[in-house]
Design a protein around this motif. Structure first.
Motif, short mmCIF file in Angstrom:
data_model
loop_
_atom_site.label_atom_id
_atom_site.label_comp_id
_atom_site.label_asym_id
_atom_site.label_seq_id
_atom_site.Cartn_x
_atom_site.Cartn_y
_atom_site.Cartn_z
N ARG A 116 -41.03 -33.12 -30.76
CA ARG A 116 -41.54 -33.61 -32.04
C ARG A 116 -40.52 -33.31 -33.13
NH1 ARG A 116 -47.03 -30.37 -31.62
NH2 ARG A 116 -45.35 -28.87 -31.37
N ALA A 117 -40.45 -34.18 -34.12
CA ALA A 117 -39.42 -34.05 -35.15
C ALA A 117 -39.52 -32.73 -35.92
CB ALA A 117 -39.50 -35.23 -36.12
N SER A 118 -40.74 -32.18 -36.01
CA SER A 118 -40.93 -30.96 -36.80
C SER A 118 -40.56 -29.69 -36.02
CB SER A 118 -42.40 -30.87 -37.23
OG SER A 118 -43.23 -30.89 -36.10
N ASP A 119 -40.33 -29.80 -34.70
CA ASP A 119 -40.00 -28.62 -33.89
C ASP A 119 -38.62 -28.08 -34.25
OD1 ASP A 119 -42.39 -28.98 -32.57
OD2 ASP A 119 -41.50 -29.98 -30.83
N ARG A 120 -38.46 -26.78 -34.07
CA ARG A 120 -37.14 -26.15 -34.26
C ARG A 120 -36.66 -25.61 -32.93
NH1 ARG A 120 -36.92 -28.87 -37.68
NH2 ARG A 120 -36.77 -28.59 -39.94
N TYR A 121 -35.37 -25.74 -32.68
CA TYR A 121 -34.79 -25.32 -31.40
C TYR A 121 -33.60 -24.41 -31.63
CZ TYR A 121 -37.74 -28.95 -29.56
OH TYR A 121 -38.85 -29.71 -29.26
N ALA A 122 -33.41 -23.46 -30.69
CA ALA A 122 -32.22 -22.62 -30.76
C ALA A 122 -31.00 -23.38 -30.26
CB ALA A 122 -32.44 -21.37 -29.90
N ALA A 123 -31.23 -24.29 -29.32
CA ALA A 123 -30.10 -25.03 -28.74
C ALA A 123 -30.56 -26.38 -28.25
CB ALA A 123 -29.49 -24.24 -27.58
N VAL A 124 -29.61 -27.31 -28.24
CA VAL A 124 -29.79 -28.62 -27.60
C VAL A 124 -28.73 -28.71 -26.50
CG1 VAL A 124 -29.62 -31.12 -27.89
CG2 VAL A 124 -30.61 -29.72 -29.71
N VAL A 125 -29.17 -29.00 -25.27
CA VAL A 125 -28.20 -29.18 -24.18
C VAL A 125 -28.17 -30.66 -23.83
CG1 VAL A 125 -27.50 -28.53 -21.86
CG2 VAL A 125 -28.67 -26.86 -23.32
N CYS A 126 -26.99 -31.27 -24.02
CA CYS A 126 -26.81 -32.69 -23.71
C CYS A 126 -26.03 -32.86 -22.42
CB CYS A 126 -26.06 -33.40 -24.84
SG CYS A 126 -27.05 -33.60 -26.31
N GLY A 127 -26.67 -33.47 -21.44
CA GLY A 127 -26.00 -33.76 -20.17
C GLY A 127 -26.25 -35.20 -19.78
N TRP A 128 -25.49 -35.66 -18.78
CA TRP A 128 -25.58 -37.06 -18.38
C TRP A 128 -26.92 -37.33 -17.71
CZ3 TRP A 128 -25.64 -40.12 -13.83
CH2 TRP A 128 -25.24 -41.45 -14.02
N HIS A 129 -27.58 -38.41 -18.13
CA HIS A 129 -28.81 -38.84 -17.46
C HIS A 129 -29.02 -40.31 -17.76
CE1 HIS A 129 -31.45 -38.24 -21.23
NE2 HIS A 129 -30.26 -37.81 -21.56
N ARG A 130 -29.60 -40.98 -16.82
CA ARG A 130 -29.77 -42.43 -16.94
C ARG A 130 -30.97 -42.80 -17.79
NH1 ARG A 130 -27.40 -46.19 -13.43
NH2 ARG A 130 -25.72 -45.34 -12.18
N SER A 131 -31.78 -41.81 -18.22
CA SER A 131 -32.93 -42.13 -19.06
C SER A 131 -32.61 -41.93 -20.54
CB SER A 131 -34.15 -41.31 -18.64
OG SER A 131 -33.80 -39.98 -18.40
N PHE A 132 -31.34 -41.79 -20.87
CA PHE A 132 -30.91 -41.74 -22.27
C PHE A 132 -31.48 -42.94 -23.03
CE2 PHE A 132 -28.05 -42.61 -25.75
CZ PHE A 132 -27.61 -41.37 -26.17
N ASP A 133 -32.13 -42.70 -24.16
CA ASP A 133 -32.67 -43.82 -24.94
C ASP A 133 -32.77 -43.42 -26.42
OD1 ASP A 133 -34.87 -42.17 -25.16
OD2 ASP A 133 -36.16 -43.38 -23.90
N PHE A 134 -33.26 -44.34 -27.24
CA PHE A 134 -33.27 -44.13 -28.68
C PHE A 134 -34.12 -42.92 -29.07
CE2 PHE A 134 -34.71 -44.67 -32.99
CZ PHE A 134 -33.55 -45.05 -33.65
N GLU A 135 -35.32 -42.79 -28.48
CA GLU A 135 -36.21 -41.71 -28.88
C GLU A 135 -35.62 -40.35 -28.54
OE1 GLU A 135 -38.59 -42.14 -30.90
OE2 GLU A 135 -38.47 -44.32 -30.79
N ARG A 136 -35.00 -40.24 -27.36
CA ARG A 136 -34.37 -38.96 -26.98
C ARG A 136 -33.17 -38.66 -27.89
NH1 ARG A 136 -36.24 -41.17 -22.15
NH2 ARG A 136 -37.34 -39.75 -20.74
N LEU A 137 -32.43 -39.72 -28.21
CA LEU A 137 -31.29 -39.55 -29.12
C LEU A 137 -31.78 -39.04 -30.48
CD1 LEU A 137 -28.36 -40.02 -30.07
CD2 LEU A 137 -28.93 -42.44 -30.36
N ALA A 138 -32.86 -39.63 -30.98
CA ALA A 138 -33.41 -39.20 -32.28
C ALA A 138 -33.90 -37.76 -32.20
CB ALA A 138 -34.55 -40.15 -32.68
N ALA A 139 -34.53 -37.38 -31.08
CA ALA A 139 -35.04 -36.02 -30.94
C ALA A 139 -33.89 -35.00 -30.93
CB ALA A 139 -35.85 -35.90 -29.64
N ALA A 140 -32.81 -35.34 -30.24
CA ALA A 140 -31.66 -34.43 -30.21
C ALA A 140 -31.05 -34.30 -31.60
CB ALA A 140 -30.61 -34.94 -29.21
N ALA A 141 -30.95 -35.43 -32.31
CA ALA A 141 -30.39 -35.39 -33.67
C ALA A 141 -31.28 -34.56 -34.60
CB ALA A 141 -30.22 -36.81 -34.20
#
Ligand SMILES: [Mg+2]
Length: 265
Positions: A116-141
């Motif tokens: 959820r956009a309001s969550d706070r995270y200590a880290a984001v780990v980005c690895g290769w996956h075929r389910s990469f999409d707009f919503e996941r991109l927005a969540a990582a950002a």
């Protein structure tokens, strides 16, 4: 003298996508028979170790899952050394990353699809996956705008397939970095320090690195202080994405079969 441990890349050395490279399985069997331990070291973080072991067995290379190291292992190593294990970590990656983080004791993993956009995270780990999409991109950002540490498993621009180059994790990380306005804080996989630490733990201090990409496998061999054996069955080669370096690596062969032939002659 014991035969050196061979650290062997997967994509472009053992297979192209899902297609085995002819002769590679037989070459690994012959090298093992000659006394070499073969450890697989891949920057592809998408799969779990068990899935890699199954995929290897299916192409005729039965392998202990503990002899498979991916950039997911390296990313989890960095997280375990630098982030509170009970802090929330956003996983914008495949199952290999979640498995590696759990193995290192991370307790609060959130898949990017469930963030959820309001969550706070200590880290984001980005690895290769075929389910990469707009919503996941927005969540990582969102997580990175919120101050999370940005960990990329690796930044390989492509992965070799049989008749095309697939976008690699570098392409996915670039999208996240652009959306977040930040470059990765850490790159874990070959040729970087976290992967070297993991490989030293698994293999020890001496070995030979076999791979198809000079900018990752070759530089990784240099970081380890090991000889590099370049095979031209993946992204490298005269007409490939990466030329043969000058000066040339210790060994250059068309494929793993030719390399084994040369070493076992
Ligand atoms: Mg490769």
């Amino acid at each position: 003298m014991t035969a050196p441990v061979l650290c062997c890349d997967l994509d472009g050395v053992v297979w192209l996508g899902t297609t085995p490279i002819p002769g590679s399985a037989e070459a690994i069997a012959r090298l093992r028979t000659a006394g070499h331990r073969v450890v697989f070291v891949t920057n592809n973080s998408s799969s779990t170790r068990a899935d890699y072991a199954t995929k290897l067995a299916n192409v005729g290379v039965p392998t202990d899952p503990l002899d498979i190291v991916s950039s997911a292992t390296a990313a989890a190593h960095w997280i375990a050394c630098n982030v509170d294990l009970d802090a929330p970590v956003l996983v914008h990656a495949g199952p290999g990353v979640a498995e590696a983080l759990r193995e290192r004791g991370c307790t609060r993993l959130v898949d990017a699809a469930a963030a959820r956009a309001s969550d706070r995270y200590a880290a984001v780990v980005c690895g290769w996956h075929r389910s990469f999409d707009f919503e996941r991109l927005a969540a990582a950002a969102d997580a990175l705008h919120g101050g999370a540490v940005f960990v990329a498993t690796n930044v390989d621009p492509t992965y070799p397939d049989v008749d095309r180059r697939l976008p690699g994790n570098g392409a996915l990380v670039a999208a996240v970095a652009t959306a977040a306005g930040r470059a990765p804080d850490v790159i874990a996989g070959k040729p970087h320090a976290s992967m070297a630490a993991v490989v030293h733990d698994v293999v020890g201090s001496t070995g030979i690195m076999i791979g198809d990409r000079p900018s990752t496998d070759g530089d990784f061999a240099a970081a380890l202080g090991w000889p590099f054996a370049l095979v031209l069955s993946g992204v490298g080669g005269p007409n490939g994405e990466e030329p043969v370096p000058d000066p040339a690596p210790a060994f250059v062969e068309t494929d793993l079969a030719s390399l084994a032939e040369r070493w076992l002659a």
